[in-house]
Design a protein around this motif. Sequence first.
Motif, mmCIF file in Angstrom:
data_model
loop_
_atom_site.group_PDB
_atom_site.id
_atom_site.type_symbol
_atom_site.label_atom_id
_atom_site.label_comp_id
_atom_site.label_asym_id
_atom_site.label_seq_id
_atom_site.Cartn_x
_atom_site.Cartn_y
_atom_site.Cartn_z
ATOM 1 N N GLU A 1 0.870 -1.116 -0.232
ATOM 2 C CA GLU A 1 0.245 0.006 0.123
ATOM 3 C C GLU A 1 0.815 1.109 0.023
ATOM 4 O O GLU A 1 1.869 1.167 0.934
ATOM 5 C CB GLU A 1 -0.768 -0.041 1.374
ATOM 6 C CG GLU A 1 -1.944 1.070 1.454
ATOM 7 C CD GLU A 1 -2.848 1.224 0.236
ATOM 8 O OE1 GLU A 1 -3.244 2.560 -0.161
ATOM 9 O OE2 GLU A 1 -3.504 0.320 -0.281
ATOM 10 N N ILE A 2 0.644 2.081 -0.904
ATOM 11 C CA ILE A 2 1.695 3.203 -1.319
ATOM 12 C C ILE A 2 0.909 4.546 -0.814
ATOM 13 O O ILE A 2 -0.532 4.662 -0.909
ATOM 14 C CB ILE A 2 1.894 3.649 -2.684
ATOM 15 C CG1 ILE A 2 2.956 2.310 -3.022
ATOM 16 C CG2 ILE A 2 2.653 4.749 -2.933
ATOM 17 C CD1 ILE A 2 3.179 2.195 -4.689
ATOM 18 N N LYS A 3 1.451 5.299 0.052
ATOM 19 C CA LYS A 3 0.835 6.645 0.301
ATOM 20 C C LYS A 3 1.935 7.780 0.131
ATOM 21 O O LYS A 3 3.019 7.502 0.277
ATOM 22 C CB LYS A 3 0.530 6.607 1.941
ATOM 23 C CG LYS A 3 -0.545 5.757 2.383
ATOM 24 C CD LYS A 3 -1.947 6.030 1.964
ATOM 25 C CE LYS A 3 -2.836 4.890 2.341
ATOM 26 N NZ LYS A 3 -4.186 4.956 1.548
ATOM 27 N N THR A 4 1.259 8.813 -0.378
ATOM 28 C CA THR A 4 2.225 10.217 -0.731
ATOM 29 C C THR A 4 1.580 11.049 0.190
ATOM 30 O O THR A 4 0.515 11.369 0.293
ATOM 31 C CB THR A 4 2.248 10.694 -1.991
ATOM 32 O OG1 THR A 4 0.792 10.765 -2.556
ATOM 33 C CG2 THR A 4 2.936 9.414 -2.977
ATOM 34 N N SER A 5 2.502 11.899 0.817
ATOM 35 C CA SER A 5 2.108 12.916 1.857
ATOM 36 C C SER A 5 2.967 14.077 1.694
ATOM 37 O O SER A 5 4.276 13.955 1.791
ATOM 38 C CB SER A 5 2.185 12.304 3.370
ATOM 39 O OG SER A 5 1.842 13.319 4.144
ATOM 40 N N SER A 6 2.327 15.426 1.854
ATOM 41 C CA SER A 6 3.344 16.353 1.968
ATOM 42 C C SER A 6 4.150 16.367 3.226
ATOM 43 O O SER A 6 3.652 15.893 4.323
ATOM 44 C CB SER A 6 2.540 17.834 1.728
ATOM 45 O OG SER A 6 3.298 18.738 1.917
ATOM 46 N N ILE A 7 5.311 17.006 3.149
ATOM 47 C CA ILE A 7 6.038 17.163 4.552
ATOM 48 C C ILE A 7 5.372 18.257 5.381
ATOM 49 O O ILE A 7 5.189 18.116 6.490
ATOM 50 C CB ILE A 7 7.650 17.332 4.048
ATOM 51 C CG1 ILE A 7 8.466 16.250 3.577
ATOM 52 C CG2 ILE A 7 8.325 17.871 5.324
ATOM 53 C CD1 ILE A 7 9.622 16.659 3.047
ATOM 54 N N ASP A 8 4.919 19.184 4.569
ATOM 55 C CA ASP A 8 4.495 20.428 4.950
ATOM 56 C C ASP A 8 3.069 20.474 5.141
ATOM 57 O O ASP A 8 2.187 19.928 4.123
ATOM 58 C CB ASP A 8 4.907 21.859 4.415
ATOM 59 C CG ASP A 8 6.404 21.953 4.300
ATOM 60 O OD1 ASP A 8 7.069 21.463 5.324
ATOM 61 O OD2 ASP A 8 6.699 22.147 3.167
ATOM 62 N N THR A 9 2.219 21.009 6.058
ATOM 63 C CA THR A 9 0.882 21.254 5.891
ATOM 64 C C THR A 9 0.691 22.465 4.889
ATOM 65 O O THR A 9 1.255 23.412 4.736
ATOM 66 C CB THR A 9 0.186 21.698 7.195
ATOM 67 O OG1 THR A 9 0.535 20.587 8.312
ATOM 68 C CG2 THR A 9 -1.432 21.802 7.249
ATOM 69 N N LEU A 10 -0.318 22.176 4.190
ATOM 70 C CA LEU A 10 -0.381 22.933 2.875
ATOM 71 C C LEU A 10 -1.914 23.584 2.902
ATOM 72 O O LEU A 10 -2.780 23.404 3.680
ATOM 73 C CB LEU A 10 -0.300 22.164 1.517
ATOM 74 C CG LEU A 10 0.506 21.475 1.248
ATOM 75 C CD1 LEU A 10 0.925 21.034 -0.221
ATOM 76 C CD2 LEU A 10 2.042 22.462 1.329
ATOM 77 N N PHE A 11 -1.799 24.844 2.275
ATOM 78 C CA PHE A 11 -3.205 25.746 2.356
ATOM 79 C C PHE A 11 -4.191 25.027 1.084
ATOM 80 O O PHE A 11 -3.641 24.754 0.213
ATOM 81 C CB PHE A 11 -2.930 27.154 2.098
ATOM 82 C CG PHE A 11 -2.667 27.969 2.993
ATOM 83 C CD1 PHE A 11 -3.758 28.125 4.092
ATOM 84 C CD2 PHE A 11 -1.625 28.331 3.416
ATOM 85 C CE1 PHE A 11 -3.512 28.996 4.961
ATOM 86 C CE2 PHE A 11 -1.168 29.170 4.703
ATOM 87 C CZ PHE A 11 -2.264 29.342 5.414
ATOM 88 N N TYR A 12 -5.419 24.995 1.518
ATOM 89 C CA TYR A 12 -6.422 24.510 0.504
ATOM 90 C C TYR A 12 -7.406 25.585 0.468
ATOM 91 O O TYR A 12 -7.765 26.103 1.665
ATOM 92 C CB TYR A 12 -7.066 23.150 0.800
ATOM 93 C CG TYR A 12 -6.165 22.211 0.554
ATOM 94 C CD1 TYR A 12 -6.022 21.417 -0.755
ATOM 95 C CD2 TYR A 12 -4.914 21.642 1.282
ATOM 96 C CE1 TYR A 12 -5.134 20.367 -1.111
ATOM 97 C CE2 TYR A 12 -4.006 20.532 0.970
ATOM 98 C CZ TYR A 12 -4.175 20.101 -0.163
ATOM 99 O OH TYR A 12 -3.266 19.079 -0.554
ATOM 100 N N LYS A 13 -8.355 25.620 -0.607
ATOM 101 C CA LYS A 13 -9.410 26.588 -0.597
ATOM 102 C C LYS A 13 -10.728 25.878 -1.101
ATOM 103 O O LYS A 13 -10.430 24.940 -1.925
ATOM 104 C CB LYS A 13 -9.171 27.760 -1.502
ATOM 105 C CG LYS A 13 -8.948 27.590 -2.767
ATOM 106 C CD LYS A 13 -8.657 28.906 -3.464
ATOM 107 C CE LYS A 13 -8.482 28.744 -4.911
ATOM 108 N NZ LYS A 13 -8.157 30.007 -5.877
ATOM 109 N N SER A 14 -11.939 26.235 -0.623
ATOM 110 C CA SER A 14 -13.102 25.641 -1.223
ATOM 111 C C SER A 14 -13.361 26.470 -2.426
ATOM 112 O O SER A 14 -13.487 27.679 -2.521
ATOM 113 C CB SER A 14 -14.287 25.733 -0.422
ATOM 114 O OG SER A 14 -15.570 25.461 -0.853
ATOM 115 N N GLU A 15 -13.591 25.538 -3.547
ATOM 116 C CA GLU A 15 -13.916 26.285 -4.830
ATOM 117 C C GLU A 15 -15.201 25.297 -5.586
ATOM 118 O O GLU A 15 -14.797 24.168 -5.718
ATOM 119 C CB GLU A 15 -12.553 26.325 -5.789
ATOM 120 C CG GLU A 15 -13.024 27.098 -7.047
ATOM 121 C CD GLU A 15 -11.492 27.205 -7.635
ATOM 122 O OE1 GLU A 15 -11.429 26.542 -8.827
ATOM 123 O OE2 GLU A 15 -10.924 27.915 -7.144
#
Length: 290
Positions: free
Chosen positions: A145-159
């Motif tokens: 099972e492969i997971k990719t994750s950002s090292i940093d917490t990133l900003f997301y916006k609702s669109e």
Amino acid sequence: MHAYNLCMPINLNNLNNFKIENNRVVLTSRYLESQRWLFKKITGTRFGSIVNLNKYNTPFKTWMGMVNLYKDVIDPTLARTGNIIEPKIRDYVCKQLSINFQVYDPKAINWDVFKENKIFGGIPDGEPIDIAGNIDYSNDLPMLEIKTSSIDTLFYKSEHNELKMVKNSDGLPVVKEKNGKRNSWFQNGQINISNEYCMQLGLYLYLRNTTKGVFAIGFLEPKDYANPESFDPYKHEIQIAYLEMNRNMMAQYIEYATHWYHDHIDTGISPAMTEADQKWLKIEIERISK
């Protein structure tokens, strides 16, 4: 793949396909009988929600997706990044563990390798194979099972009711907290796989009647989202963690999910809505009723 699955707005036509009774959505008999053959199975990603282990999704919203009242979508940047980087991580794991893994073309198998099962389905990220290319779980070879994750917490916006990654003028994701995401994967200095992800892999192990699994978690830098083609697993942190699935415990969750499927998918009657579900559904109905 580590990503945010979010609902697209309910289609206007779907308002005629259900009613709300006793805090539940009830499909019309016409919709249920004509569409049930298109209803979705319980996959690894849905399994955690159904047994209440997904903090981002509820059993109700999972049900709504399974009966096609809305579709799960993924941020296009995350989708592209995962599609390009995951094979690189898989090749890395093959070399590190000296194991070859079967990889599936989702479209070719209609997104399901467990077609004989009427309730559970999905696609493992990798199944061990022998030199002849046959699936081989002997000698405790693990499912991948492969997971990719950002090292940093990133900003997301609702669109348009979908979360999308916020990027700067250079096309790089905007960082909210340095190392924030990576830190969430560790506990007392050790990699800690969430119960939801263990359930995801555990379901596929159960369906294959085996118990050994391995996670490969790749941690991505902001530049990797802008240029995933240049990702080099040997120059990034790839954590490998093993899972020993308790089959007796998993059998209890399988039994629960099986009853859930019969109670809600077969009947066309949703699980009870949480307050958050009620608010979401109310907003959606008001939006498309204008």
